[in-house]
Design a protein around this motif. Structure first.
Motif, PDB file in Angstrom:
ATOM      1  N   VAL A 104       0.807  -1.224   0.000  1.00  0.00           N
ATOM      2  CA  VAL A 104       0.000   0.000   0.000  1.00  0.00           C
ATOM      3  C   VAL A 104       0.838   1.271   0.000  1.00  0.00           C
ATOM      4  CG1 VAL A 104      -1.964  -1.108   1.096  1.00  0.00           C
ATOM      5  CG2 VAL A 104      -0.213  -0.037   2.516  1.00  0.00           C
ATOM      6  N   GLY A 105       2.133   1.125   0.174  1.00  0.00           N
ATOM      7  CA  GLY A 105       3.006   2.292   0.246  1.00  0.00           C
ATOM      8  C   GLY A 105       3.297   2.647   1.695  1.00  0.00           C
ATOM      9  N   PHE A 106       4.451   3.220   1.918  1.00  0.00           N
ATOM     10  CA  PHE A 106       4.884   3.584   3.270  1.00  0.00           C
ATOM     11  C   PHE A 106       5.487   4.983   3.206  1.00  0.00           C
ATOM     12  CE2 PHE A 106       7.933   3.417   6.851  1.00  0.00           C
ATOM     13  CZ  PHE A 106       7.051   3.077   7.869  1.00  0.00           C
ATOM     14  N   TYR A 107       4.761   5.964   3.730  1.00  0.00           N
ATOM     15  CA  TYR A 107       5.177   7.367   3.684  1.00  0.00           C
ATOM     16  C   TYR A 107       5.540   7.797   2.270  1.00  0.00           C
ATOM     17  CZ  TYR A 107       5.181   7.578   8.761  1.00  0.00           C
ATOM     18  OH  TYR A 107       4.815   7.554  10.073  1.00  0.00           O
ATOM     19  N   GLY A 108       4.718   7.384   1.333  1.00  0.00           N
ATOM     20  CA  GLY A 108       4.913   7.790  -0.050  1.00  0.00           C
ATOM     21  C   GLY A 108       5.907   6.957  -0.834  1.00  0.00           C
ATOM     22  N   VAL A 109       6.503   5.950  -0.218  1.00  0.00           N
ATOM     23  CA  VAL A 109       7.472   5.103  -0.908  1.00  0.00           C
ATOM     24  C   VAL A 109       6.793   3.783  -1.266  1.00  0.00           C
ATOM     25  CG1 VAL A 109       9.638   3.827  -0.676  1.00  0.00           C
ATOM     26  CG2 VAL A 109       9.437   6.119   0.274  1.00  0.00           C
ATOM     27  N   SER A 110       6.879   3.421  -2.525  1.00  0.00           N
ATOM     28  CA  SER A 110       6.363   2.133  -2.990  1.00  0.00           C
ATOM     29  C   SER A 110       7.532   1.326  -3.543  1.00  0.00           C
ATOM     30  CB  SER A 110       5.312   2.339  -4.071  1.00  0.00           C
ATOM     31  OG  SER A 110       4.185   2.977  -3.534  1.00  0.00           O
ATOM     32  N   GLU A 111       7.750   0.178  -2.966  1.00  0.00           N
ATOM     33  CA  GLU A 111       8.858  -0.689  -3.359  1.00  0.00           C
ATOM     34  C   GLU A 111       8.328  -1.922  -4.069  1.00  0.00           C
ATOM     35  OE1 GLU A 111      12.219  -0.786  -3.217  1.00  0.00           O
ATOM     36  OE2 GLU A 111      12.224   1.283  -2.565  1.00  0.00           O
ATOM     37  N   SER A 112       9.231  -2.685  -4.639  1.00  0.00           N
ATOM     38  CA  SER A 112       8.880  -3.994  -5.186  1.00  0.00           C
ATOM     39  C   SER A 112       9.538  -5.047  -4.310  1.00  0.00           C
ATOM     40  CB  SER A 112       9.369  -4.122  -6.629  1.00  0.00           C
ATOM     41  OG  SER A 112      10.772  -4.111  -6.660  1.00  0.00           O
ATOM     42  N   PHE A 113       8.973  -6.240  -4.349  1.00  0.00           N
ATOM     43  CA  PHE A 113       9.505  -7.317  -3.523  1.00  0.00           C
ATOM     44  C   PHE A 113      10.587  -8.080  -4.276  1.00  0.00           C
ATOM     45  CE2 PHE A 113       9.383 -11.359  -1.159  1.00  0.00           C
ATOM     46  CZ  PHE A 113       9.561 -10.859   0.107  1.00  0.00           C
ATOM     47  N   ALA A 114      11.276  -7.415  -5.153  1.00  0.00           N
ATOM     48  CA  ALA A 114      12.354  -8.046  -5.914  1.00  0.00           C
ATOM     49  C   ALA A 114      13.606  -7.209  -5.737  1.00  0.00           C
ATOM     50  CB  ALA A 114      11.974  -8.137  -7.382  1.00  0.00           C
ATOM     51  N   GLY A 115      14.717  -7.836  -5.880  1.00  0.00           N
ATOM     52  CA  GLY A 115      15.985  -7.128  -5.739  1.00  0.00           C
ATOM     53  C   GLY A 115      16.820  -7.755  -4.644  1.00  0.00           C
ATOM     54  N   THR A 116      18.111  -7.688  -4.818  1.00  0.00           N
ATOM     55  CA  THR A 116      19.034  -8.319  -3.879  1.00  0.00           C
ATOM     56  C   THR A 116      18.934  -7.714  -2.487  1.00  0.00           C
ATOM     57  OG1 THR A 116      20.526  -8.751  -5.714  1.00  0.00           O
ATOM     58  CG2 THR A 116      21.441  -8.938  -3.510  1.00  0.00           C
ATOM     59  N   ASN A 117      19.000  -6.387  -2.387  1.00  0.00           N
ATOM     60  CA  ASN A 117      18.934  -5.745  -1.073  1.00  0.00           C
ATOM     61  C   ASN A 117      17.643  -6.068  -0.350  1.00  0.00           C
ATOM     62  OD1 ASN A 117      21.443  -4.502  -1.198  1.00  0.00           O
ATOM     63  ND2 ASN A 117      20.630  -2.719  -2.261  1.00  0.00           N
ATOM     64  N   GLU A 118      16.538  -6.044  -1.079  1.00  0.00           N
ATOM     65  CA  GLU A 118      15.234  -6.300  -0.473  1.00  0.00           C
ATOM     66  C   GLU A 118      15.144  -7.728   0.063  1.00  0.00           C
ATOM     67  OE1 GLU A 118      15.774  -4.862  -3.368  1.00  0.00           O
ATOM     68  OE2 GLU A 118      14.813  -2.900  -3.258  1.00  0.00           O
ATOM     69  N   LEU A 119      15.598  -8.687  -0.741  1.00  0.00           N
ATOM     70  CA  LEU A 119      15.528 -10.084  -0.322  1.00  0.00           C
ATOM     71  C   LEU A 119      16.481 -10.388   0.828  1.00  0.00           C
ATOM     72  CD1 LEU A 119      15.165 -11.808  -3.810  1.00  0.00           C
ATOM     73  CD2 LEU A 119      13.393 -11.397  -2.099  1.00  0.00           C
ATOM     74  N   ILE A 120      17.664  -9.807   0.799  1.00  0.00           N
ATOM     75  CA  ILE A 120      18.618 -10.012   1.898  1.00  0.00           C
ATOM     76  C   ILE A 120      18.058  -9.423   3.184  1.00  0.00           C
ATOM     77  CG2 ILE A 120      20.879  -9.329   2.806  1.00  0.00           C
ATOM     78  CD1 ILE A 120      21.955  -9.596  -0.053  1.00  0.00           C
ATOM     79  N   ALA A 121      17.519  -8.209   3.114  1.00  0.00           N
ATOM     80  CA  ALA A 121      16.965  -7.576   4.311  1.00  0.00           C
ATOM     81  C   ALA A 121      15.778  -8.361   4.850  1.00  0.00           C
ATOM     82  CB  ALA A 121      16.557  -6.137   4.003  1.00  0.00           C
ATOM     83  N   ALA A 122      14.863  -8.754   3.974  1.00  0.00           N
ATOM     84  CA  ALA A 122      13.687  -9.504   4.429  1.00  0.00           C
ATOM     85  C   ALA A 122      14.102 -10.835   5.052  1.00  0.00           C
ATOM     86  CB  ALA A 122      12.729  -9.734   3.261  1.00  0.00           C
ATOM     87  N   GLY A 123      15.023 -11.525   4.426  1.00  0.00           N
ATOM     88  CA  GLY A 123      15.505 -12.794   4.983  1.00  0.00           C
ATOM     89  C   GLY A 123      16.179 -12.615   6.326  1.00  0.00           C
ATOM     90  N   SER A 124      16.995 -11.579   6.456  1.00  0.00           N
ATOM     91  CA  SER A 124      17.702 -11.357   7.726  1.00  0.00           C
ATOM     92  C   SER A 124      16.731 -10.956   8.835  1.00  0.00           C
ATOM     93  CB  SER A 124      18.793 -10.304   7.556  1.00  0.00           C
ATOM     94  OG  SER A 124      18.236  -9.032   7.325  1.00  0.00           O
ATOM     95  N   GLU A 125      15.660 -10.264   8.481  1.00  0.00           N
ATOM     96  CA  GLU A 125      14.668  -9.886   9.487  1.00  0.00           C
ATOM     97  C   GLU A 125      13.867 -11.100   9.958  1.00  0.00           C
ATOM     98  OE1 GLU A 125      13.072  -6.877   7.004  1.00  0.00           O
ATOM     99  OE2 GLU A 125      14.842  -5.625   7.363  1.00  0.00           O
ATOM    100  N   ILE A 126      13.588 -12.009   9.051  1.00  0.00           N
ATOM    101  CA  ILE A 126      12.931 -13.263   9.454  1.00  0.00           C
ATOM    102  C   ILE A 126      13.857 -14.052  10.370  1.00  0.00           C
ATOM    103  CG2 ILE A 126      12.094 -15.493   8.598  1.00  0.00           C
ATOM    104  CD1 ILE A 126      11.107 -13.918   6.086  1.00  0.00           C
ATOM    105  N   VAL A 127      15.132 -14.119  10.018  1.00  0.00           N
ATOM    106  CA  VAL A 127      16.124 -14.802  10.860  1.00  0.00           C
ATOM    107  C   VAL A 127      16.188 -14.155  12.239  1.00  0.00           C
ATOM    108  CG1 VAL A 127      18.613 -15.198  11.155  1.00  0.00           C
ATOM    109  CG2 VAL A 127      17.499 -15.716   8.972  1.00  0.00           C
ATOM    110  N   ALA A 128      16.171 -12.826  12.300  1.00  0.00           N
ATOM    111  CA  ALA A 128      16.232 -12.125  13.589  1.00  0.00           C
ATOM    112  C   ALA A 128      15.040 -12.488  14.468  1.00  0.00           C
ATOM    113  CB  ALA A 128      16.283 -10.614  13.362  1.00  0.00           C
ATOM    114  N   VAL A 129      13.849 -12.540  13.887  1.00  0.00           N
ATOM    115  CA  VAL A 129      12.643 -12.876  14.657  1.00  0.00           C
ATOM    116  C   VAL A 129      12.709 -14.312  15.158  1.00  0.00           C
ATOM    117  CG1 VAL A 129      10.145 -13.212  14.510  1.00  0.00           C
ATOM    118  CG2 VAL A 129      11.168 -11.170  13.530  1.00  0.00           C
ATOM    119  N   VAL A 130      13.006 -15.243  14.267  1.00  0.00           N
ATOM    120  CA  VAL A 130      13.016 -16.661  14.629  1.00  0.00           C
ATOM    121  C   VAL A 130      14.115 -16.962  15.652  1.00  0.00           C
ATOM    122  CG1 VAL A 130      13.412 -18.997  13.735  1.00  0.00           C
ATOM    123  CG2 VAL A 130      11.933 -17.413  12.487  1.00  0.00           C
TER     124      VAL A 130
END
Length: 142
Positions: A104-130
């Motif tokens: 839905v956008g976050f403070y006017g920023v719309s991203e895609s769920f593709a890209g190296t940085n995005e996938l690395i960050a999302a994966g590391s955040e899942i690892v941090a939670v688990v």
């Protein structure tokens, strides 16, 4: 009969020192710290790579990076449950902000769920939670 008595010396409790943690919990803390630190590094790289010019999101990326470094250190150094809860919150909230920016956008920023940085960050955040949750459970179920 002797004055000292014939009873053996008292046996220390099996749990050991209250500050010591089982090796498995210590390992989970290191994994959680690594997940938080990787997320922080990705956010500082994105900040330097152009996010610094975005009004609200830029400072939030920098804050995320600084908080991530501090939290990663606390996860390893401070043997308390608070950094573990912080690791869960850090990972979950950072991941939530990313999901919001891709949907839905976050403070006017719309991203895609593709890209190296995005996938690395999302994966590391899942690892941090688990890993933070696993360490928290392991340390409190002794």
């Amino acid at each position: 009969m002797s004055i000292m008595g014939d009873s053996p010396a008292p046996v220390p409790p099996a749990g050991g020192d209250a500050r010591s943690r089982p090796p498995v919990a210590r390992g989970w803390r290191w994994v959680a710290a690594l997940g938080v630190l990787v997320s922080a590094v990705v956010h500082v790289l994105l900040y330097v790579d152009g996010y610094d010019t975005i009004a609200v999101v830029g400072p939030l990326f920098l804050l995320n990076a600084v908080a991530g470094v501090v939290l990663a250190v606390l996860l390893v150094v401070w043997r308390h449950w608070l950094p573990l809860v912080g690791g869960i919150g850090f990972g979950a909230l950072t991941l939530l902000a990313f999901v919001l920016s891709t949907t839905v956008g976050f403070y006017g920023v719309s991203e895609s769920f593709a890209g190296t940085n995005e996938l690395i960050a999302a994966g590391s955040e899942i690892v941090a939670v688990v890993a933070s949750a696993a360490a928290l459970l392991r340390e409190n179920l002794r």
